[in-house]
Motif scaffolding. Structure first.
Motif, mmCIF file in Angstrom:
data_model
loop_
_atom_site.group_PDB
_atom_site.id
_atom_site.type_symbol
_atom_site.label_atom_id
_atom_site.label_comp_id
_atom_site.label_asym_id
_atom_site.label_seq_id
_atom_site.Cartn_x
_atom_site.Cartn_y
_atom_site.Cartn_z
ATOM 1 N N ALA A 1 0.811 -1.217 0.000
ATOM 2 C CA ALA A 1 0.000 0.000 0.000
ATOM 3 C C ALA A 1 0.846 1.270 0.000
ATOM 4 O O ALA A 1 0.525 2.240 -0.697
ATOM 5 N N ILE A 2 1.930 1.290 0.795
ATOM 6 C CA ILE A 2 2.771 2.488 0.857
ATOM 7 C C ILE A 2 3.433 2.742 -0.499
ATOM 8 O O ILE A 2 3.456 3.869 -0.997
ATOM 9 N N ALA A 3 3.959 1.692 -1.111
ATOM 10 C CA ALA A 3 4.586 1.836 -2.431
ATOM 11 C C ALA A 3 3.574 2.341 -3.451
ATOM 12 O O ALA A 3 3.861 3.260 -4.226
ATOM 13 N N GLU A 4 2.397 1.745 -3.445
ATOM 14 C CA GLU A 4 1.348 2.159 -4.388
ATOM 15 C C GLU A 4 0.982 3.629 -4.195
ATOM 16 O O GLU A 4 0.832 4.381 -5.166
ATOM 17 N N SER A 5 0.856 4.048 -2.929
ATOM 18 C CA SER A 5 0.489 5.434 -2.634
ATOM 19 C C SER A 5 1.579 6.402 -3.062
ATOM 20 O O SER A 5 1.304 7.457 -3.646
ATOM 21 N N LEU A 6 2.830 6.062 -2.766
ATOM 22 C CA LEU A 6 3.940 6.931 -3.136
ATOM 23 C C LEU A 6 4.067 7.067 -4.652
ATOM 24 O O LEU A 6 4.240 8.179 -5.174
ATOM 25 N N ILE A 7 3.976 5.953 -5.346
ATOM 26 C CA ILE A 7 4.079 5.994 -6.806
ATOM 27 C C ILE A 7 2.948 6.834 -7.392
ATOM 28 O O ILE A 7 3.157 7.670 -8.275
ATOM 29 N N GLY A 8 1.746 6.619 -6.862
ATOM 30 C CA GLY A 8 0.602 7.390 -7.336
ATOM 31 C C GLY A 8 0.798 8.881 -7.127
ATOM 32 O O GLY A 8 0.496 9.698 -8.006
ATOM 33 N N GLY A 9 1.333 9.254 -5.964
ATOM 34 C CA GLY A 9 1.572 10.661 -5.659
ATOM 35 C C GLY A 9 2.652 11.266 -6.525
ATOM 36 O O GLY A 9 2.513 12.393 -7.028
ATOM 37 N N ILE A 10 3.734 10.523 -6.725
ATOM 38 C CA ILE A 10 4.848 11.001 -7.547
ATOM 39 C C ILE A 10 4.387 11.269 -8.983
ATOM 40 O O ILE A 10 4.693 12.302 -9.576
ATOM 41 N N VAL A 11 3.634 10.321 -9.516
ATOM 42 C CA VAL A 11 3.159 10.450 -10.897
ATOM 43 C C VAL A 11 2.125 11.568 -11.022
ATOM 44 O O VAL A 11 2.175 12.395 -11.943
ATOM 45 N N LYS A 12 1.191 11.623 -10.072
ATOM 46 C CA LYS A 12 0.143 12.651 -10.111
ATOM 47 C C LYS A 12 0.730 14.048 -10.020
ATOM 48 O O LYS A 12 0.244 14.989 -10.654
ATOM 49 N N ALA A 13 1.792 14.181 -9.215
ATOM 50 C CA ALA A 13 2.428 15.492 -9.049
ATOM 51 C C ALA A 13 3.306 15.868 -10.239
ATOM 52 O O ALA A 13 3.822 16.986 -10.314
ATOM 53 N N GLY A 14 3.470 14.937 -11.175
ATOM 54 C CA GLY A 14 4.278 15.204 -12.359
ATOM 55 C C GLY A 14 5.767 15.230 -12.091
ATOM 56 O O GLY A 14 6.548 15.790 -12.878
ATOM 57 N N LEU A 15 6.191 14.608 -10.982
ATOM 58 C CA LEU A 15 7.614 14.599 -10.643
ATOM 59 C C LEU A 15 8.410 13.701 -11.578
ATOM 60 O O LEU A 15 9.598 13.935 -11.812
ATOM 61 N N ILE A 16 7.739 12.683 -12.086
ATOM 62 C CA ILE A 16 8.416 11.700 -12.923
ATOM 63 C C ILE A 16 7.366 10.922 -13.726
ATOM 64 O O ILE A 16 6.210 10.814 -13.299
ATOM 65 N N ALA A 17 7.750 10.402 -14.857
ATOM 66 C CA ALA A 17 6.827 9.597 -15.669
ATOM 67 C C ALA A 17 6.780 8.171 -15.122
ATOM 68 O O ALA A 17 7.787 7.660 -14.620
#
Length: 273
Positions: A14-30
């Motif tokens: 869950a933590i990995a999924e949440s972090l990845i989702g946040g990183i992508v949503k924020a446009g930090l990385i593709a």
């Protein structure tokens, strides 16, 4: 800051999924720049379909192809994971651990000379409102810290503290959502008791706590001052607060944080062994 980086996650919970989702949503990385490893092919298929990342069962392949490596596994398996990845983790890779109770010292012993950042996020990162605290290992510089803070800020608020505070962080913000859920549940029960529907009572209780928290964060005022602003002489709020103080709610919350902090320390000692 992250556009040219490749990020890897060992563990796809869950933590990995949440972090990845946040990183992508924020446009930090593709999402194509993120690789996830797990022992479950089914879980990897899910992560690939939902988030657009690359999944692999091969940890060596993952480690060799990333600039930033997140350790998002359970504490019970961290030593096995560290032994597996140690031959492939170079000092050029930034390692970020969100493994509860595992100190940078323990990580550093397995990964000498590698820059390591330890992080303690809480579960509301899943909805972009998490509270994360990071601490820097021996070889992690300020630039590493800024980079990791940027990542965790994409799923809530993030601050840097000394590692000696991590048990207290766990006791307050790490375990804190649990206390909040108990309060929301209790307030909604009370709402039903005085005649509200369960659905409306839960919405009112949850929104009230969220709104109060937002006022603290956005105004910068001390909670006691904000409490006084809503407490009229002889009114309803002071009558309710009197009962809370009489029943020891304040002391109970303080004791809960102390107990969770103590338990975090005990668990950390076991993990260090």
């Amino acid at each position: 800051m992250l556009q040219s980086k490749k990020i890897g996650f060992i563990g796809s919970g869950a933590i990995a999924e949440s972090l990845i989702g946040g990183i992508v949503k924020a446009g930090l990385i593709a999402p194509q720049q993120i690789t996830v490893s797990d022992i479950s092919q089914q879980r990897l298929d899910y992560m690939e379909e939902k988030l657009g990342v690359h999944g692999t069962l091969n940890i060596e392949e993952l480690v060799k192809g990333v600039n930033i490596l997140f350790l998002t596994v359970k504490p019970q398996v961290i030593h096995t994971v560290l032994d597996t990845i140690a031959p492939f983790v170079s000092p050029e890779i930034l390692v970020v651990s969100v493994v509860a109770g595992v100190t940078t010292k323990v990580l550093q012993e397995k990964l000498p000379c590698v820059p390591i950042v330890r992080a303690m996020p809480n579960t509301p990162v899943a909805v972009g409102e998490g509270m994360s605290v990071i601490t820097l290992g021996e070889y992690a510089g300020e630039e590493n810290g800024k980079l990791v803070l940027t990542i965790f800020a994409s799923v809530g608020k993030a601050i840097k503290m000394e590692e000696s505070a991590m048990d207290a962080v766990t006791g307050l913000s790490g375990s804190g959502p649990g206390y909040a859920f108990v309060m929301i549940d209790a307030l909604s029960d009370a709402g039903v008791w005085v005649g509200l529907s369960r659905k409306n009572a839960i919405i009112m209780a949850a929104q009230t706590l969220m709104g109060a928290a937002k006022m603290v964060l956005e105004t910068g005022e001390h909670p006691a001052k904000l409490r006084d602003m809503v407490t009229s002489p002889g009114g309803t709020t002071i009558a309710g607060i009197h009962v809370l103080e009489q029943r020891g709610v304040r002391v109970a919350l303080m004791d809960a944080v102390k107990a969770a902090t103590r338990r975090s320390h005990e668990m950390g000692k076991k993990t260090d062994e």
